[in-house]
Design a protein around this motif. Structure first.
Motif, PDB file in Angstrom:
ATOM      1  N   VAL A 159       4.580  -0.373   6.877  1.00  0.00           N
ATOM      2  CA  VAL A 159       3.658   0.113   5.839  1.00  0.00           C
ATOM      3  C   VAL A 159       2.738   1.192   6.390  1.00  0.00           C
ATOM      4  O   VAL A 159       2.504   2.210   5.745  1.00  0.00           O
ATOM      5  N   PHE A 160       2.204   0.965   7.604  1.00  0.00           N
ATOM      6  CA  PHE A 160       1.244   1.884   8.213  1.00  0.00           C
ATOM      7  C   PHE A 160       1.840   2.482   9.501  1.00  0.00           C
ATOM      8  O   PHE A 160       1.874   1.807  10.521  1.00  0.00           O
ATOM      9  N   PRO A 161       2.294   3.704   9.533  1.00  0.00           N
ATOM     10  CA  PRO A 161       2.158   4.689   8.468  1.00  0.00           C
ATOM     11  C   PRO A 161       3.467   5.075   7.791  1.00  0.00           C
ATOM     12  O   PRO A 161       3.477   5.935   6.916  1.00  0.00           O
ATOM     13  N   ILE A 162       4.623   4.471   8.186  1.00  0.00           N
ATOM     14  CA  ILE A 162       5.918   5.028   7.790  1.00  0.00           C
ATOM     15  C   ILE A 162       6.069   5.096   6.277  1.00  0.00           C
ATOM     16  O   ILE A 162       6.373   6.155   5.706  1.00  0.00           O
ATOM     17  N   LEU A 163       5.862   3.965   5.594  1.00  0.00           N
ATOM     18  CA  LEU A 163       6.041   3.959   4.141  1.00  0.00           C
ATOM     19  C   LEU A 163       5.016   4.846   3.444  1.00  0.00           C
ATOM     20  O   LEU A 163       5.332   5.515   2.448  1.00  0.00           O
ATOM     21  N   ILE A 164       3.807   4.855   3.963  1.00  0.00           N
ATOM     22  CA  ILE A 164       2.778   5.712   3.366  1.00  0.00           C
ATOM     23  C   ILE A 164       3.207   7.174   3.443  1.00  0.00           C
ATOM     24  O   ILE A 164       3.084   7.932   2.468  1.00  0.00           O
ATOM     25  N   ILE A 165       3.729   7.585   4.596  1.00  0.00           N
ATOM     26  CA  ILE A 165       4.165   8.971   4.764  1.00  0.00           C
ATOM     27  C   ILE A 165       5.341   9.293   3.847  1.00  0.00           C
ATOM     28  O   ILE A 165       5.376  10.345   3.206  1.00  0.00           O
ATOM     29  N   ILE A 166       6.301   8.379   3.764  1.00  0.00           N
ATOM     30  CA  ILE A 166       7.453   8.601   2.891  1.00  0.00           C
ATOM     31  C   ILE A 166       7.011   8.741   1.436  1.00  0.00           C
ATOM     32  O   ILE A 166       7.418   9.664   0.717  1.00  0.00           O
ATOM     33  N   LEU A 167       6.169   7.811   0.991  1.00  0.00           N
ATOM     34  CA  LEU A 167       5.696   7.846  -0.392  1.00  0.00           C
ATOM     35  C   LEU A 167       4.942   9.130  -0.676  1.00  0.00           C
ATOM     36  O   LEU A 167       5.129   9.759  -1.737  1.00  0.00           O
TER      37      LEU A 167
END
Length: 519
Positions: free
Chosen positions: A74-82
């Protein structure tokens, strides 16, 4: 037996995605469950769990490894993708993507030049600045907007997002690699420059081969142009990256190398690619219109550069303020996340400010953001499952068992297989940085066992880890999940993996040959 047990999650993931053609989120979730069961019941019996964790409850190890995986996802991979997909969706909502499309097509009607500019030049620049999937998501989405087929867009974006990943996110992977093998965990600038330069040298043939493959996939008939443009762009890219790596360090090779590639492509196009008559009558745009269309990406670029290592005072301030630390007992680590220093925030701020300039209200922008999150729900499941799987494999000793088994089998031919270990690390974790964390010490230890002298000889083998890790990025299920999200190909992960696998294997073999014969 330990190697057989350890490799089951990876084999299962391949079988589910390639053999049974199961959607990525389902494949990842099933593989995660199987990995957790193996860690709970098989690894303790085989004494695979590392000694520093062996006295603790295996349930605690698996549980906290899962928690660490979720937090990392979630922090930070998914945030960056989204946020990367959100930035593209803003362009679609404001219809400014049409201006960008017309500007690209007015620059040239040569499809090969367009694709190479986007996935090698622009994509490499995004990787150097942000990393974490932006260099796959944004170029692939723009290619779709330009009318290219989804499968093609996903494949060339994945192929393009390889050599630059070693120096992605302003050099984090290679810097991490160097720190992992340095006494005290802090590598000297000289060591960082040497290992960075070694990585570029090991990857050097691929700087020409990959642009050629991208051009060939776009237009299989234009052999002369494909060879000439690939040589021209690739040689300039590798020269600039090597000079940056050797004399400046790990922060700038991907950024300046990609800028040099963009300039090289423009020069080649102006000199050798004829403009058709209809191109002369293409619509022109004022500076204000161009700024408005590109404002999303311009502000993203500004925020990333200002907040990154290229502006040390700002970077240091952001990294030292509003940082959350989550202790993870049992596995003995602490997860840290900077709320104002992560690339996801920079993407969000740049995209939102750009969206406002493009005429969208804040309410409308939040609707676009909410719609983006909902549409990527399967991607969220996939990435959380894969990162958690990698974390469990790491703490249960599975990844170490795979690497040790490979070392025992290969013997003196190990240098040829050294990049494969890095590729396995990236395939499982989805991150060049994570692969370097997992296997940097292993590569250094093997160098000692093979009798390599401390210093340059050992550093050459250590650099091989990131060389292979960049190739593993092409077929990492996480990268593929990002590509499926960007190209709206939910459930087609297996098809993309099958398409990319042959190129990844060629990539890793070439890297292995470079390491083996030049050691």
């Amino acid at each position: 037996m330990t190697v057989i047990i350890a490799i089951i999650p990876i084999v299962l993931l391949f079988v589910l995605m390639l053999g049974l053609k199961m959607p990525g989120h389902k494949s990842a979730l099933i593989s995660l469950i199987v990995t957790a069961l193996l860690a709970l019941f098989a690894t303790p019996a085989l004494h695979m769990i590392p000694d520093n964790l062996s006295d603790t409850s295996v349930y605690g190890i698996v549980g906290w490894a899962f928690v660490e995986g979720v937090l990392k996802a979630v922090f930070p991979i998914l945030i960056i993708i989204l946020m990367a997909i959100y930035s593209y969706n803003i362009l679609v909502e404001s219809k400014q993507i049409e201006v960008i499309k017309q500007q690209f097509t007015s620059f040239t009607d040569d499809r090969g030049v367009l694709v190479l500019m986007l996935v090698w030049g622009f994509g490499g620049l995004l990787e150097g600045m942000a990393g974490f999937g932006t260099a796959v998501a944004i170029p692939a989405a723009i290619l779709i907007g330009l009318g290219f087929k989804p499968m093609f867009s996903a494949l060339v974006a994945l192929i393009g997002n390889t050599v630059a990943t070693g120096f992605g996110a302003v050099g984090v992977p290679v810097t991490t690699l160097c720190n992992e093998v340095a006494p005290g965990g802090a590598a000297s600038p000289e060591v960082i420059r040497e290992i960075s330069a070694f990585a570029v040298l090991q990857l050097s043939p691929l700087f020409v081969l990959l642009p050629f493959i991208i051009l060939w996939l776009t237009d299989k008939k234009a052999w002369k142009k494909n060879i000439t443009l690939a040589l021209w762009t690739g040689l300039i890219s590798v020269a600039v990256q090597y000079l940056c790596a050797r004399y400046l360090g790990a922060e700038t090779p991907a950024i300046l190398g990609s800028v040099a590639a963009i300039v090289a492509i423009i020069i080649y196009t102006k000199l050798f690619v004829p403009r058709k008559a209809k191109m002369e009558n293409a619509k022109s745009y004022t500076m204000a219109e161009t700024f408005r269309a590109w404002s999303v990406y311009l502000f993203i670029l500004v925020f990333i550069l200002v907040s990154g290592a290229l502006c040390p005072p700002v970077n240091q301030f952001l990294k030292s303020h509003l940082v959350t630390a989550v202790p993870l007992p049992v596995i003995g680590t602490t997860f840290k996340f900077g709320w104002i220093s992560n690339a996801g925030l920079m993407l969000f701020l740049g995209a939102t400010i750009g969206g406002l300039i493009q005429g969208l209200s804040l309410k409308r922008l939040m609707v676009v953001l909410a719609r983006t999150v909902v549409n990527l729900r399967n991607t969220v499941i996939t990435i959380i499952s894969l990162i958690a799987l990698a974390s469990i494999m790491n703490y249960s000793g599975m990844i170490a068992a795979i690497a040790s088994g490979l070392v025992a089998i290969t013997g003196s031919f190990y240098p040829f297989f050294a990049p494969l270990i890095g590729a396995i690390g990236t395939f499982v974790t989805g991150s060049d940085t994570s692969s370097n964390i997992l296997f940097a010490k292993l590569q250094a230890n093997v160098a000692g066992q093979l009798g390599y002298a401390p210093g340059s000889e050992t550093n050459w083998l250590v650099a091989a880890n990131t060389t292979g890790a960049t190739g593993g990025k092409m077929i990492s299920p996480q990268s593929i999940a990002i590509a499926t999200a960007a190209c709206d190909m939910q459930g087609k992960d297996g098809e993309i993996l099958r398409s990319a696998l042959p190129y990844a294997l060629i990539y890793i073999v070439i890297g292995g040959l470079m390491v083996f014969f030049a050691v």
